[in-house]
Design a protein around this motif. Structure first.
Motif, PDB file in Angstrom:
ATOM      1  N   PHE A 159       0.854  -1.186   0.000  1.00  0.00           N
ATOM      2  CA  PHE A 159       0.000   0.000   0.000  1.00  0.00           C
ATOM      3  C   PHE A 159       0.890   1.235   0.000  1.00  0.00           C
ATOM      4  N   ASN A 160       0.378   2.311  -0.591  1.00  0.00           N
ATOM      5  CA  ASN A 160       1.115   3.572  -0.571  1.00  0.00           C
ATOM      6  C   ASN A 160       0.481   4.525   0.428  1.00  0.00           C
ATOM      7  N   ALA A 161       1.315   5.243   1.137  1.00  0.00           N
ATOM      8  CA  ALA A 161       0.785   6.249   2.060  1.00  0.00           C
ATOM      9  C   ALA A 161       1.656   7.493   1.989  1.00  0.00           C
ATOM     10  N   LYS A 162       1.001   8.633   2.079  1.00  0.00           N
ATOM     11  CA  LYS A 162       1.721   9.915   2.086  1.00  0.00           C
ATOM     12  C   LYS A 162       1.688  10.497   3.496  1.00  0.00           C
ATOM     13  N   ALA A 163       2.845  10.627   4.085  1.00  0.00           N
ATOM     14  CA  ALA A 163       2.946  11.209   5.427  1.00  0.00           C
ATOM     15  C   ALA A 163       3.536  12.610   5.321  1.00  0.00           C
ATOM     16  N   VAL A 164       2.921  13.569   6.019  1.00  0.00           N
ATOM     17  CA  VAL A 164       3.482  14.923   6.032  1.00  0.00           C
ATOM     18  C   VAL A 164       4.021  15.245   7.425  1.00  0.00           C
ATOM     19  N   LEU A 165       5.199  15.847   7.450  1.00  0.00           N
ATOM     20  CA  LEU A 165       5.795  16.336   8.690  1.00  0.00           C
ATOM     21  C   LEU A 165       5.375  17.787   8.853  1.00  0.00           C
ATOM     22  N   LEU A 166       4.616  18.068   9.903  1.00  0.00           N
ATOM     23  CA  LEU A 166       4.137  19.430  10.131  1.00  0.00           C
ATOM     24  C   LEU A 166       4.656  19.945  11.464  1.00  0.00           C
ATOM     25  N   MET A 224      15.818   7.687   8.099  1.00  0.00           N
ATOM     26  CA  MET A 224      16.179   7.107   6.807  1.00  0.00           C
ATOM     27  C   MET A 224      17.671   6.977   6.585  1.00  0.00           C
ATOM     28  N   GLY A 225      18.454   7.595   7.439  1.00  0.00           N
ATOM     29  CA  GLY A 225      19.891   7.597   7.216  1.00  0.00           C
ATOM     30  C   GLY A 225      20.240   8.628   6.153  1.00  0.00           C
ATOM     31  N   GLU A 226      21.476   8.821   5.938  1.00  0.00           N
ATOM     32  CA  GLU A 226      21.884   9.839   4.960  1.00  0.00           C
ATOM     33  C   GLU A 226      21.737   9.323   3.534  1.00  0.00           C
ATOM     34  N   GLY A 227      21.603   8.007   3.414  1.00  0.00           N
ATOM     35  CA  GLY A 227      21.620   7.422   2.076  1.00  0.00           C
ATOM     36  C   GLY A 227      20.290   7.425   1.343  1.00  0.00           C
ATOM     37  N   ILE A 230       6.933  23.678  -4.948  1.00  0.00           N
ATOM     38  CA  ILE A 230       6.141  23.766  -3.724  1.00  0.00           C
ATOM     39  C   ILE A 230       7.019  23.811  -2.469  1.00  0.00           C
ATOM     40  N   GLY A 231       8.309  23.994  -2.641  1.00  0.00           N
ATOM     41  CA  GLY A 231       9.196  24.178  -1.488  1.00  0.00           C
ATOM     42  C   GLY A 231       9.188  22.996  -0.543  1.00  0.00           C
ATOM     43  N   ALA A 232       9.099  21.796  -1.107  1.00  0.00           N
ATOM     44  CA  ALA A 232       9.053  20.606  -0.264  1.00  0.00           C
ATOM     45  C   ALA A 232       9.962  19.555  -0.858  1.00  0.00           C
ATOM     46  N   ASP A 233      10.345  18.596  -0.053  1.00  0.00           N
ATOM     47  CA  ASP A 233      10.929  17.421  -0.661  1.00  0.00           C
ATOM     48  C   ASP A 233      10.326  16.184  -0.008  1.00  0.00           C
ATOM     49  N   PHE A 234      10.491  15.084  -0.681  1.00  0.00           N
ATOM     50  CA  PHE A 234       9.960  13.863  -0.101  1.00  0.00           C
ATOM     51  C   PHE A 234      10.917  12.720  -0.355  1.00  0.00           C
ATOM     52  N   ALA A 235      10.821  11.733   0.498  1.00  0.00           N
ATOM     53  CA  ALA A 235      11.643  10.540   0.363  1.00  0.00           C
ATOM     54  C   ALA A 235      10.740   9.367   0.698  1.00  0.00           C
ATOM     55  N   GLN A 236      11.065   8.203   0.175  1.00  0.00           N
ATOM     56  CA  GLN A 236      10.190   7.084   0.518  1.00  0.00           C
ATOM     57  C   GLN A 236      10.939   5.859   0.970  1.00  0.00           C
ATOM     58  N   THR A 237      10.221   5.046   1.735  1.00  0.00           N
ATOM     59  CA  THR A 237      10.800   3.830   2.273  1.00  0.00           C
ATOM     60  C   THR A 237       9.700   2.783   2.392  1.00  0.00           C
ATOM     61  N   LYS A 238      10.099   1.527   2.321  1.00  0.00           N
ATOM     62  CA  LYS A 238       9.103   0.453   2.411  1.00  0.00           C
ATOM     63  C   LYS A 238       9.191  -0.208   3.785  1.00  0.00           C
ATOM     64  N   GLN A 251       5.695   7.477   1.899  1.00  0.00           N
ATOM     65  CA  GLN A 251       6.297   8.650   1.274  1.00  0.00           C
ATOM     66  C   GLN A 251       6.258   9.760   2.318  1.00  0.00           C
ATOM     67  N   ILE A 252       7.420  10.267   2.668  1.00  0.00           N
ATOM     68  CA  ILE A 252       7.498  11.234   3.767  1.00  0.00           C
ATOM     69  C   ILE A 252       7.804  12.616   3.206  1.00  0.00           C
ATOM     70  N   TRP A 253       6.866  13.534   3.393  1.00  0.00           N
ATOM     71  CA  TRP A 253       6.994  14.891   2.844  1.00  0.00           C
ATOM     72  C   TRP A 253       7.451  15.854   3.923  1.00  0.00           C
ATOM     73  N   ASP A 254       8.377  16.679   3.528  1.00  0.00           N
ATOM     74  CA  ASP A 254       9.012  17.597   4.464  1.00  0.00           C
ATOM     75  C   ASP A 254       9.118  18.963   3.791  1.00  0.00           C
ATOM     76  N   VAL A 255       8.841  20.015   4.540  1.00  0.00           N
ATOM     77  CA  VAL A 255       8.961  21.344   3.928  1.00  0.00           C
ATOM     78  C   VAL A 255      10.421  21.754   3.841  1.00  0.00           C
ATOM     79  N   ALA A 256      10.773  22.351   2.741  1.00  0.00           N
ATOM     80  CA  ALA A 256      12.161  22.754   2.539  1.00  0.00           C
ATOM     81  C   ALA A 256      12.384  24.205   2.951  1.00  0.00           C
TER      82      ALA A 256
END
Ligand code: G3D
Ligand code: MG
Length: 187
Positions: free
Chosen positions: A5-12, A27-30, A39-47, A59-64
């Motif tokens: 399943f896919n999920a979008k998580a936002v860090l607020l 997630m580590g540096e890697g 949109i001034g954000a970035d995201f990274a994903q992990t399973k 999918q973890i979204w973070d404001v830049a």
């Protein structure tokens, strides 16, 4: 065959509460991240494997940048199904901002059942902590009472991106909750 399943998580949360540090620590540096300049954000994903049959791609979204974010908040929040609400345990103003950030979240996502995890970060600064357990319990209770179906799964965790305390527990908790919701909803 594993169901993924896919999920979008936002860090607020307010600037400097540790959103980016939490994601990095988890997630580590890697990790692979993609910057969405517009949109001034970035995201990274992990399973994350939940059990032998189910996994979630988180999918973890973070404001830049805070200023850019203000104008594009709705695109950042759009279709989020996990909310990670971060405050700084030693700064009361960041604790009070939680309600404001939640309102933004609900304005964009008025329906849907989502895990809301309130994260009190910088737990390593033990002797400077300002928010009591009682206040925390009251905040969680208030979030639960708000008339939004989105607030169904409200919980709290204290973390430290500096020491790693509870960081993976936080992400694992919401991943398990979202799978539970998906399996119940789409069965
Ligand atoms: P943000 O993404 O929410 O804006 P950052 O916050 O992740 O950029 O973190 C802001 C500052 O807080 C950083 O300090 C970071 O190192 C520090 N920080 C983040 N998490 C913790 C924590 O758990 N404990 C402690 N003690 N500090 C933390 P700098 O000095 O690099 O700006
Ligand atoms: Mg940041």
């Amino acid at each position: 065959m594993v169901n993924t399943f896919n999920a979008k998580a936002v860090l607020l949360g307010d600037p400097a509460v540790g959103k980016t540090s939490i994601r990095r620590r988890y997630m580590g540096e890697g990790f692979q991240s993609s910057h969405l300049m517009t949109i001034g954000a970035d995201f990274a994903q992990t399973k994350i494997m939940i059990d032998k049959d189910n996994a979630v791609t988180l999918q973890i979204w973070d404001v830049a940048g805070q200023e850019e974010f203000k104008t594009v908040r709705s695109r950042f929040l759009h279709h989020a199904n996990i909310c990670l609400m971060v405050f700084y345990l030693t700064r009361r103003d960041t604790f009070h901002s939680i309600t404001k950030w939640m309102q933004d979240f609900w304005d964009v996502n008025p329906t849907g059942e989502i895990p809301l995890l309130i994260i009190g970060n910088k737990a390593d600064l033990e002797d400077q902590i300002k928010i009591t357990d009682t206040e925390m319990d009251q905040m969680v209770a208030m979030m639960k009472e708000m008339e939004h179906s989105t607030s169904t799964h409200v919980s709290y965790i204290s973390t430290s991106a500096a020491t790693g305390l509870n960081i993976s527990d936080a992400f694992n908790r919401v991943a398990h909750q979202i799978i539970e919701i998906y399996l119940r909803t789409y069965k």
